[in-house]
Design a protein around this motif. Structure first.
Motif, PDB file in Angstrom:
ATOM      1  N   VAL A 282     -14.519 -33.908  -2.867  1.00  0.00           N
ATOM      2  CA  VAL A 282     -14.371 -35.317  -2.650  1.00  0.00           C
ATOM      3  C   VAL A 282     -13.560 -35.708  -1.542  1.00  0.00           C
ATOM      4  O   VAL A 282     -13.777 -36.811  -0.876  1.00  0.00           O
ATOM      5  N   LEU A 283     -12.384 -34.776  -1.302  1.00  0.00           N
ATOM      6  CA  LEU A 283     -11.628 -35.146  -0.175  1.00  0.00           C
ATOM      7  C   LEU A 283     -12.399 -34.972   1.129  1.00  0.00           C
ATOM      8  O   LEU A 283     -12.228 -35.853   1.922  1.00  0.00           O
TER       9      LEU A 283
ATOM     10  N   VAL B 210      -9.881 -33.264   6.901  1.00  0.00           N
ATOM     11  CA  VAL B 210      -9.354 -33.427   5.551  1.00  0.00           C
ATOM     12  C   VAL B 210      -7.938 -33.275   5.710  1.00  0.00           C
ATOM     13  O   VAL B 210      -7.145 -34.090   5.100  1.00  0.00           O
ATOM     14  N   GLN B 211      -7.455 -32.356   6.546  1.00  0.00           N
ATOM     15  CA  GLN B 211      -5.862 -32.293   6.764  1.00  0.00           C
ATOM     16  C   GLN B 211      -5.295 -33.615   7.305  1.00  0.00           C
ATOM     17  O   GLN B 211      -4.185 -33.881   7.012  1.00  0.00           O
ATOM     18  N   GLU B 212      -6.164 -34.418   8.146  1.00  0.00           N
ATOM     19  CA  GLU B 212      -5.545 -35.467   8.611  1.00  0.00           C
ATOM     20  C   GLU B 212      -5.571 -36.563   7.500  1.00  0.00           C
ATOM     21  O   GLU B 212      -4.527 -37.569   7.454  1.00  0.00           O
TER      22      GLU B 212
ATOM     23  N   ALA C 174     -10.152 -29.970 -10.321  1.00  0.00           N
ATOM     24  CA  ALA C 174      -9.307 -30.696 -11.305  1.00  0.00           C
ATOM     25  C   ALA C 174     -10.310 -31.936 -11.784  1.00  0.00           C
ATOM     26  O   ALA C 174     -11.153 -32.545 -11.166  1.00  0.00           O
ATOM     27  N   VAL C 175      -9.982 -32.286 -13.188  1.00  0.00           N
ATOM     28  CA  VAL C 175     -10.931 -33.182 -13.597  1.00  0.00           C
ATOM     29  C   VAL C 175     -10.391 -34.714 -13.143  1.00  0.00           C
ATOM     30  O   VAL C 175      -9.063 -35.043 -13.360  1.00  0.00           O
ATOM     31  N   GLU C 176     -11.225 -35.559 -12.567  1.00  0.00           N
ATOM     32  CA  GLU C 176     -10.752 -36.862 -12.209  1.00  0.00           C
ATOM     33  C   GLU C 176     -11.328 -37.752 -13.106  1.00  0.00           C
ATOM     34  O   GLU C 176     -12.343 -38.062 -13.290  1.00  0.00           O
ATOM     35  N   LEU C 177     -10.367 -38.503 -13.895  1.00  0.00           N
ATOM     36  CA  LEU C 177     -10.432 -39.466 -14.771  1.00  0.00           C
ATOM     37  C   LEU C 177     -10.515 -40.909 -14.162  1.00  0.00           C
ATOM     38  O   LEU C 177      -9.251 -41.183 -13.588  1.00  0.00           O
TER      39      LEU C 177
ATOM     40  N   GLY D  41     -21.374 -42.616  -0.977  1.00  0.00           N
ATOM     41  CA  GLY D  41     -22.030 -42.735  -2.313  1.00  0.00           C
ATOM     42  C   GLY D  41     -21.026 -42.640  -3.332  1.00  0.00           C
ATOM     43  O   GLY D  41     -21.463 -42.045  -4.464  1.00  0.00           O
ATOM     44  N   ARG D  42     -20.226 -43.511  -3.264  1.00  0.00           N
ATOM     45  CA  ARG D  42     -19.304 -44.125  -4.319  1.00  0.00           C
ATOM     46  C   ARG D  42     -19.266 -45.370  -4.506  1.00  0.00           C
ATOM     47  O   ARG D  42     -19.804 -46.008  -3.580  1.00  0.00           O
TER      48      ARG D  42
END
Length: 407
Positions: A53-54, A65-67, A82-85, A32-33
């Protein structure tokens, strides 16, 4: 995430995606990106800090996720995500979409408080961000800064307006340079044209010629080599005629040298070996007269930069041996990250031309970082595909792509 961590993470994402046989467009659709967002992630430009998101990205890649990222937190941080710009210039592009301060055209009788010293510091910061390819922060800074300087140039006391116009020109020069690196050459053209006009208003003629240099870069990025040659040649001819009658200041030599380098690249791109070599010879003569590496008008012109460009031109002309011989002897420690990364990429291209990627000192360790760092730089048009984690020269050379990824 630090810049190094972003680049390593991006390479990891690209490798896992390709292992699954997915294109960027396919993976982006699955999570979805947009493909543009994913391309920026893989090039180390777009940070991915939020756990959700990860997880989304890991699910799309079929891994944990850890991989995907060993240091990923087990749960959402308690102090909020955290804000992702996005590391793009969308806000800066709006700045050049129309007149920056139309209200001043209607009423410029009441100047607001202006501190040119403060504006000078902001413009210096603009150039720092431009050289570092930190486009998200640059775009956020330019949004309010450009209208502020546009207003100051029109409403400041007459004694200060020349300096304000000069600061405006240098801001637009930085913006043009940034747009070129992001592959937005149409916007770079507009910004360079505005830089030329502001420079003329400032009364500093050398700023005009430095702005023309930025314009020629935009034309090269657009592959309008005839326009690039015309703009650089007419500017250079005027400078040389003038300084044939007067001693050239170091700042003038820097601009003249940069324009010679621009013409060398233009002729090399056009496949005109003799003219490219002649322009490099002239640039080297100007650097000899200058006698030191300088950063007038943020051009970074001097003997070292001439040799960096020698490597680039040699690669363009297919002279890999010369590129390697010159490039491996250079000390670039005093130059910007951008210049050093450019040299590393060009050396990688030279070794690839000779099918010697594995022998390239520093290529295995530095190729991936250089590509990620300059993925939106004009060098991309010389062989870097923004949709991959390795440039085309690496993907077409046995062993090279793996070297770029495993470094």
């Amino acid at each position: 995430m630090t810049s190094e961590e972003r680049r390593a993470f991006g390479a990891r994402v690209a490798g896992l995606r390709e292992a699954r046989g997915l294109t960027q467009k396919q993976l982006a659709a699955e999570i979805g990106r947009t493909a543009s967002w994913l391309s920026q992630v893989e090039r180390g430009i777009q940070p991915v800090n939020r756990l959700d998101v990860l997880r989304l990205l890991a699910d799309g890649l079929g891994v944990s996720v850890q991989e995907l990222r060993a240091d990923a937190p087990a749960e959402e941080p308690t102090d909020g995500p955290a804000v992702e710009l996005p590391n793009d210039l969308d806000q800066a592009r709006l700045v050049i979409s129309g007149h920056a301060v139309p209200e001043v055209l209607l009423d410029a009788t009441e100047p607001g408080p202006t501190s040119l010293e403060e504006i000078q510091r902001a413009v210096d910061r603009v150039w720092e961000l431009t050289h570092a390819n930190e486009f998200a922060e640059l775009s956020a800074l330019l949004g309010p800064l450009v209208p502020r300087i546009e207003r100051a140039a029109r409403t400041a006391p007459p004694s200060e307006r020349g300096r304000a116009w000069g600061l405006l020109s240098r801001t637009y020069q930085a913006l043009s340079s940034a747009f070129v690196r992001q592959g937005e050459a149409d916007a770079a053209w507009v910004a360079a044209d505005r830089a030329i006009r502001a420079a003329e208003q400032s009364g500093n003629t050398l700023d005009v010629f430095a702005s023309v240099f930025r314009l020629s870069q935009a034309f090269v990025r657009l592959k309008h080599l005839d326009q690039a040659e015309h703009s650089a040649t007419t500017a250079l001819n005027a400078l040389e005629r003038h300084y044939a009658q007067a001693a050239a200041a170091p700042e003038a030599l820097s601009v003249m040298g940069a324009l010679h380098l621009a013409l060398a690249l233009i002729h090399a791109r056009a496949g005109d070996r003799p003219r490219a070599r002649e322009e490099m010879k002239r640039a080297r003569e100007v650097a000899g007269r200058l006698g030191e590496d300088r950063n007038d008008f943020n051009l970074e012109f001097g003997p070292t930069n001439v040799e960096i460009q020698t490597v680039s031109i040699a690669v363009e002309l297919g002279d890999a041996g010369e590129a390697i011989e010159v490039g491996t002897e250079l000390d670039t420690s005093a130059l910007s990250l951008e210049r050093r990364a450019r040299l590393k990429m060009d050396l990688g291209r030279a070794y690839a031309q000779r099918r010697q990627v594995g022998e390239a000192p520093g290529v295995v360790a530095g190729c991936r970082g250089a590509v990620s760092r300059l993925g939106s730089h004009p060098r991309r048009s010389q062989g870097h595909d923004p949709g991959t984690s390795a440039p085309r020269w690496a993907r077409s050379t046995p062993g090279a792509e793996g070297a770029c990824r495993s470094g």
